[in-house]
Structure formats: C-alpha cells, structure tokens
Design a protein around this motif. Structure first.
Motif, PDB file in Angstrom:
ATOM      1  N   ALA A  71       0.827  -1.215   0.000  1.00 50.05           N
ATOM      2  CA  ALA A  71       0.000   0.000   0.000  1.00 50.05           C
ATOM      3  C   ALA A  71       0.854   1.255   0.000  1.00 50.05           C
ATOM      4  CB  ALA A  71      -0.926   0.009   1.213  1.00 50.05           C
ATOM      5  N   GLY A  72       2.058   1.178   0.577  1.00 48.37           N
ATOM      6  CA  GLY A  72       2.913   2.347   0.747  1.00 48.37           C
ATOM      7  C   GLY A  72       3.664   2.793  -0.489  1.00 48.37           C
ATOM      8  N   GLY A  73       3.437   2.148  -1.610  1.00 44.72           N
ATOM      9  CA  GLY A  73       4.014   2.609  -2.876  1.00 44.72           C
ATOM     10  C   GLY A  73       5.523   2.604  -2.924  1.00 44.72           C
ATOM     11  N   GLY A  74       6.150   1.667  -2.234  1.00 44.16           N
ATOM     12  CA  GLY A  74       7.600   1.551  -2.298  1.00 44.16           C
ATOM     13  C   GLY A  74       8.359   2.509  -1.402  1.00 44.16           C
ATOM     14  N   LEU A  75       7.655   3.291  -0.598  1.00 39.97           N
ATOM     15  CA  LEU A  75       8.332   4.291   0.236  1.00 39.97           C
ATOM     16  C   LEU A  75       8.302   3.970   1.729  1.00 39.97           C
ATOM     17  CD1 LEU A  75       7.791   7.978  -0.915  1.00 39.97           C
ATOM     18  CD2 LEU A  75       9.884   6.662  -0.795  1.00 39.97           C
ATOM     19  N   CYS A  76       7.659   2.874   2.122  1.00 40.15           N
ATOM     20  CA  CYS A  76       7.657   2.530   3.542  1.00 40.15           C
ATOM     21  C   CYS A  76       9.062   2.180   4.014  1.00 40.15           C
ATOM     22  CB  CYS A  76       6.749   1.322   3.803  1.00 40.15           C
ATOM     23  SG  CYS A  76       5.003   1.596   3.496  1.00 40.15           S
ATOM     24  N   ASN A  77       9.350   2.529   5.242  1.00 40.38           N
ATOM     25  CA  ASN A  77      10.578   2.071   5.885  1.00 40.38           C
ATOM     26  C   ASN A  77      10.276   0.688   6.462  1.00 40.38           C
ATOM     27  OD1 ASN A  77      12.441   1.465   8.017  1.00 40.38           O
ATOM     28  ND2 ASN A  77      13.082   3.602   8.018  1.00 40.38           N
ATOM     29  N   GLU A  78      10.853  -0.355   5.857  1.00 38.44           N
ATOM     30  CA  GLU A  78      10.483  -1.706   6.250  1.00 38.44           C
ATOM     31  C   GLU A  78      10.791  -1.981   7.722  1.00 38.44           C
ATOM     32  OE1 GLU A  78      10.919  -6.372   4.843  1.00 38.44           O
ATOM     33  OE2 GLU A  78      11.728  -4.774   3.589  1.00 38.44           O
ATOM     34  N   GLU A  79      11.845  -1.377   8.226  1.00 38.49           N
ATOM     35  CA  GLU A  79      12.181  -1.557   9.638  1.00 38.49           C
ATOM     36  C   GLU A  79      11.082  -0.987  10.537  1.00 38.49           C
ATOM     37  OE1 GLU A  79      15.765  -0.307  12.753  1.00 38.49           O
ATOM     38  OE2 GLU A  79      16.075  -0.143  10.597  1.00 38.49           O
ATOM     39  N   ALA A  80      10.564   0.189  10.157  1.00 31.99           N
ATOM     40  CA  ALA A  80       9.481   0.801  10.933  1.00 31.99           C
ATOM     41  C   ALA A  80       8.198  -0.013  10.816  1.00 31.99           C
ATOM     42  CB  ALA A  80       9.236   2.232  10.452  1.00 31.99           C
ATOM     43  N   VAL A  81       7.925  -0.524   9.625  1.00 34.27           N
ATOM     44  CA  VAL A  81       6.731  -1.345   9.418  1.00 34.27           C
ATOM     45  C   VAL A  81       6.801  -2.601  10.282  1.00 34.27           C
ATOM     46  CG1 VAL A  81       5.434  -2.725   7.751  1.00 34.27           C
ATOM     47  CG2 VAL A  81       6.374  -0.505   7.058  1.00 34.27           C
ATOM     48  N   ARG A  82       7.937  -3.268  10.231  1.00 35.50           N
ATOM     49  CA  ARG A  82       8.094  -4.513  11.000  1.00 35.50           C
ATOM     50  C   ARG A  82       8.017  -4.228  12.506  1.00 35.50           C
ATOM     51  NH1 ARG A  82       9.173  -9.339   9.326  1.00 35.50           N
ATOM     52  NH2 ARG A  82       9.587  -8.546   7.221  1.00 35.50           N
ATOM     53  N   PHE A  83       8.641  -3.157  12.954  1.00 36.34           N
ATOM     54  CA  PHE A  83       8.592  -2.782  14.366  1.00 36.34           C
ATOM     55  C   PHE A  83       7.150  -2.568  14.818  1.00 36.34           C
ATOM     56  CE2 PHE A  83       8.356   0.760  17.441  1.00 36.34           C
ATOM     57  CZ  PHE A  83       9.052   0.210  18.503  1.00 36.34           C
ATOM     58  N   THR A  84       6.378  -1.859  14.009  1.00 34.14           N
ATOM     59  CA  THR A  84       4.987  -1.561  14.361  1.00 34.14           C
ATOM     60  C   THR A  84       4.135  -2.823  14.400  1.00 34.14           C
ATOM     61  OG1 THR A  84       5.238   0.598  13.269  1.00 34.14           O
ATOM     62  CG2 THR A  84       2.997  -0.125  13.777  1.00 34.14           C
ATOM     63  N   VAL A  85       4.244  -3.628  13.358  1.00 34.87           N
ATOM     64  CA  VAL A  85       3.415  -4.834  13.267  1.00 34.87           C
ATOM     65  C   VAL A  85       3.789  -5.852  14.344  1.00 34.87           C
ATOM     66  CG1 VAL A  85       2.780  -6.791  11.806  1.00 34.87           C
ATOM     67  CG2 VAL A  85       2.966  -4.494  10.809  1.00 34.87           C
ATOM     68  N   GLU A  86       5.092  -5.988  14.603  1.00 38.59           N
ATOM     69  CA  GLU A  86       5.533  -6.956  15.616  1.00 38.59           C
ATOM     70  C   GLU A  86       5.040  -6.583  17.012  1.00 38.59           C
ATOM     71  OE1 GLU A  86       9.761  -7.086  15.129  1.00 38.59           O
ATOM     72  OE2 GLU A  86       9.674  -8.665  13.582  1.00 38.59           O
ATOM     73  N   HIS A  87       4.770  -5.300  17.230  1.00 39.75           N
ATOM     74  CA  HIS A  87       4.277  -4.857  18.533  1.00 39.75           C
ATOM     75  C   HIS A  87       2.760  -4.650  18.542  1.00 39.75           C
ATOM     76  CE1 HIS A  87       8.592  -3.990  18.997  1.00 39.75           C
ATOM     77  NE2 HIS A  87       8.363  -4.086  20.288  1.00 39.75           N
ATOM     78  N   SER A  88       2.084  -5.064  17.458  1.00 43.66           N
ATOM     79  CA  SER A  88       0.643  -4.813  17.355  1.00 43.66           C
ATOM     80  C   SER A  88      -0.155  -5.621  18.376  1.00 43.66           C
ATOM     81  CB  SER A  88       0.152  -5.111  15.935  1.00 43.66           C
ATOM     82  OG  SER A  88       0.304  -6.484  15.599  1.00 43.66           O
ATOM     83  N   ARG A  89       0.184  -6.884  18.543  1.00 45.02           N
ATOM     84  CA  ARG A  89      -0.597  -7.736  19.444  1.00 45.02           C
ATOM     85  C   ARG A  89      -0.507  -7.239  20.889  1.00 45.02           C
ATOM     86  NH1 ARG A  89      -2.382 -13.321  19.340  1.00 45.02           N
ATOM     87  NH2 ARG A  89      -1.483 -13.503  17.246  1.00 45.02           N
TER      88      ARG A  89
END
Length: 537
Positions: A71-89
């Motif tokens: 969805a982020g069109g190639g501009l997401c910071n994958e480290e930030a995405v993973r950090f956020t999702v891993e802490h979602s639960r």
C-alpha cells in the motif's frame, strides 16, 4: 497575569497517542496533557473503523508487513513497518487490559469462546481490524480518558493552545534540549509558560489545510509547524490521504463513512446505478484509498457530478444496524436510510502521512522533544497509509516513547528557569476579518491546486499565494495579541508551504501524490526530507 508551570512531561495533544503515552509513564511523574479545545475534540474520538493488528491464528506478521509495504508505494521504511506490526498484538492486549469494549464475535460467543470480531478493510489481505462496532475511536478515547482522570499525577488541561516550543538554543544556552512551551490559556487570554523535562507533540495531522476534510477543526498541523520552527526536519508532506467516502450533505460537517462498509460488501455507484470501481482496479472497492479516491474524483469530473453513491442496502437490515449503528443513525438524521438507499459520498482530506522525523522511540532531532501519532513521520505509511494502521502507530510509538523517557529520566536535570511570554509590544486586534479571509483563501487554493490530482502550474500558483499569506500572517502575528484562530492560521500556512515545497520536489507520481506532468513512477523511491534553516544550530 501569565503563570509558570513545571512538569516532568508535557504532552501537547489529548488523543490516542497523547493519552497512551501519559498512561504508560509511572505515577511518580508529574504530567500535563493539553487539549486546545474540549478533551474530545481530536481525531481519535471520531475514528470509526478500528485498529489493524495480527490477532487471528490464520494471519501473520509477514502478511501484515507485506500488505503495508504494498500500500505504501515503495516508500515505507520496512524496519518501521516490521517494528509496528511486531508490537501490534501487545498494544491491543494493553488496550483490552484497559477495558476497551471491542466487539465480540457472535458466532464464537455461541460456540462458548470469547474471540473478538475482526473486519477487513482496503489493502488488507486478512480480517485483522479489531473494532468497537463503528465507533472505535470513541470507545478507546473514553476508556483511556477515564484512566487518565483516575491518575492524580496527570493534569488534563482544556482550552490550552500551544504557541511555540522553548529550546535551550532559543534561550542562548548550550545543550540544545527542548525545555517547555508557551501556551495560550483561552479562558484568561494569557500566554503561560510550561516548563518540562520532556515535551511530547501529539497534536494530530494537518488535514484542515484543505477545504473539505473529514477531520475536526483542530487538525491544523500545530505540532509539525512548531517542530519545524524549533529546528526539526520534516518528511513526505506531499502525501496527504483523501478518504474516498465522506457523507455529501450540506448540513453534514466532516462526517466520514467508515471504510469498513466496503469491507463488508458496500459498492460504489454512479447516479445511474452503475458500479465503476472494477474499471479502475481488480480489487474494486477494496483497493487502497488513493486509488479509490482518484477513481471517484475522475468520475465526478468526467460526468460533472457533485458526488457518487455508496450502497450497502443489499445487506440484511439487522446486519447493517448491528455493525454500523453510528453511520446508520447519523445518515438517518439527514433523511438517508442506508438499509434501503445508497449514501451520497465525496472524497475529503483525511490523513497526513508525512510529519516530523522521528526514530523508533519517537525522538525528534531535538533532545527532549518527541513526536507521536499523526504529527510524526515514522516511515510506516510510505506514500499511502493503509487503513487502520494509524491508530496502531499511535499505541506502538506512544508506548515506545514512554519507555525511552523513563530510561532517559535519570540523566536529565531540571530545566533552567524560563522567561515569561513577552506581550508588551502587541495590542488587541480589531482586524480579525483578515484572519477569517486568509483562512478561507488558504484552504480553497490548497484544495484546488494541491489536491487529489496536481500539476506543476497549480503548485507554482499555490506557492506564490502561500508566500504572500505567510508574509501577511507574520506581520499580523508581530503586532497583535495571539488567539487560537491566529495561532492555527500561522501553523496551517506554514505546513501548507511545506506541503507545496514537498510536492514540487517530487517529479513523479507515487501513492497519494499524483501529478499530470509526471504520471510515471520513478525506479528509485526516495523520501522527501525538508531541513529547516535552524537545523543543527
């Protein structure tokens, strides 16, 4: 008479991010949470859809990460995405522990378990949106606010408008820390001094820069503007998300029709009843928001129509009333029965994907200053925010910032005594018509020139106009006493200028930034980072 306050932490903003941070700090700290209106005036209270998180056993962190990156069109910071999702639960479990009344799954309840109902929204490959019917924001906000009221160390201060941050650099002192803020008390008209070891910007986004928006009146980019003036970098402010479906009615001010309707089968139609989204994307109504908003904008301009229609009337009446009680009741107030007829909708400015640059602890470029929630630029959203990731970002980064503050606290001494606000050279204004005129002009040319579809010519015109406005506003600000309207106009014009500069520098179309002059996407995705003149001083 202006006053002087001292706190360990000053939280500017009383929404999901600000309250979460305050509640995750220990009771031994003195904390002020400022709201520039009533406490419930922020965007959190009005959020309908829910919070995206990996909660179901059929879902995975990798799937949520992949959907967000796509969805982020190639501009997401994958480290930030993973950090956020891993802490979602753990973030959701914390909310459940606080008592947020998320909707249970009726089928599972009948089977004897107590699982929560998860819905699906645009861009998500799984059902992963936990919600409280269609009023998730209100349920979360009311729960967190209740806990904040119960904490004797948290002062909840309403009708307080932050004017500017106070830094050691501004005071001519070594160190460069942020040590407080000047704050207008709307009840007295005086500007008070708030001194703090840590200052947290949780002021939301800047969607009010546009003529049509789903946001409440306070979304004026205050935190972004204050951080920029203080010397912080900002990023990706050209990416402004337009929610595809806001209620189109002359008396319905800023009422958003949640994306969850489309997740549950609602379809978009033209006035003649023809469905059009399959012509634009194979995912149809469940395509990411930028695609859906551009498709609606295209059809409205092609046909010269005022709106399109969102239809969920094919679903059973009981289903609609149970899952979307807020939308059902609100539309009924305007004579629209969504169980029998389609809802007139238009796109409206909804979310600011860029903001103040921060790290994974919410730290800005200035020591002691944090930015969380929509005010910040974490890299999570890239060129387009995926539905319901924003509330998740609020909780994950607020909790991370609280942990960082706690770790930093032993090494931070007491701030120096701060000077009081100097209002000796200004007078009361008898020309507030100028503020009203500039406010209207700014929001209209931003809508016309820096909207869903852009061109270089439009952006140049917008930049010319905003520079003139900035000069007028600066002259007004220098001579008259501050008011909420003047503070917000000053901040909004500054953020508009930053948005225009960012849009002009991106010579491609990507995600939420679509320009007719550069319709292709470049192969080298890069963030747009703007550096203030005072950066690094």
């Amino acid at each position: 008479m202006s006053r002087h306050f001292q706190y360990d932490a000053l939280v500017i903003g009383s929404g999901a991010a600000g309250l979460t941070l305050a509640l995750n700090l220990p009771a031994a700290l003195r904390i002020a949470v400022l709201s520039k209106g009533d406490l419930a005036n922020g965007s959190t209270y009005w959020a309908q859809g829910g919070v995206a998180a990996v909660l179901d056993n059929s879902d995975t962190v990798e799937s949520h990460v992949a959907d967000t990156l796509d969805a982020g069109g190639g501009l997401c910071n994958e480290e930030a995405v993973r950090f956020t999702v891993e802490h979602s639960r753990e973030a959701i479990h914390w909310l459940i522990e606080q008592g947020v009344p998320f909707t249970r799954d009726e089928a599972d309840r009948e089977a004897g378990s107590f699982e929560y109902h998860l819905t699906r929204e645009g861009g998500h490959s799984h059902r992963r949106i936990i919600h409280a019917a269609d009023a998730t924001g209100a349920a979360i906000f009311n729960t967190l606010l209740s806990h904040a009221h119960d904490r004797s160390n948290i002062d909840l201060l309403q009708q307080r408008v932050a004017v500017d941050l106070i830094t050691e650099r501004k005071l001519g002192l070594p160190g460069g820390r942020c040590v407080g803020a000047y704050v207008l008390d709307r009840t007295t008209g005086e500007v008070d001094t708030f001194q703090a070891k840590f200052v947290i910007l949780a002021t939301g986004g800047a969607a009010k820069v546009y003529l049509y928006t789903s946001n409440p009146d306070g979304a004026c980019g205050d935190g972004i503007a204050m951080a920029w003036r203080a010397g912080c970098r900002v990023g990706n402010l050209e990416f402004n998300q337009f929610h595809p479906t806001c209620l189109y009615h002359p008396k319905a001010k800023s009422f958003l029709i949640t994306e969850a309707l489309r997740g549950e089968g609602a379809v978009l139609k033209l006035p003649n009843g023809e469905r059009f989204m399959p012509r634009f994307d194979s995912r149809a109504e469940l395509a990411p928001r930028d695609i859906v908003a551009r498709a609606i904008d295209h059809e409205m301009k092609r046909l010269g129509i005022d709106c399109v229609f969102l239809d969920i009337s094919q679903k059973p009446t009981a289903f609609i009333k149970h899952h979307f009680p807020t939308v059902y009741e609100r539309c009924l107030e305007f004579g629209i029965d969504i169980t029998k007829e389609a809802i007139p909708v238009v796109p409206a400015a909804h979310y600011t994907c860029g903001g103040v640059l921060v790290d994974q602890a919410g730290r800005t470029d200035i020591p002691g200053l944090y930015a969380i929630g929509e005010t910040s630029f974490t890299g999570l959203h890239g060129a387009n925010r995926m539905a319901s990731n924003s509330l998740l970002e609020c909780f994950v980064y607020a909790r991370a910032a609280a942990q960082d503050i706690l770790a930093e606290l032993p090494s931070v001494g007491s701030p120096p005594l701060l000077p009081t606000w100097d209002a000796s050279q200004v007078t009361d204004s008898d020309e507030d018509v100028i503020i009203a005129h500039n406010w209207d002009e700014l929001r209209r040319f931003m809508w016309d020139y820096v909207g869903i579809v852009r061109t270089t010519k439009r952006l140049v015109r917008a930049q010319h106009r905003v520079r003139l406005l900035l000069a007028e506003i600066d002259e007004f600000y220098s001579n008259y006493k501050v008011s909420r309207d003047l503070i917000e106009l000053r901040n909004l014009a500054m953020v508009a200028d930053l948005m225009i500069r960012s849009a002009m520098s991106r010579k491609e179309s990507r995600g939420l930034h679509f320009t007719l002059d550069f319709p292709e996407q470049r192969p080298d995705p890069i963030d747009t980072i703007l550096v203030p003149p005072t950066y690094g001083d």
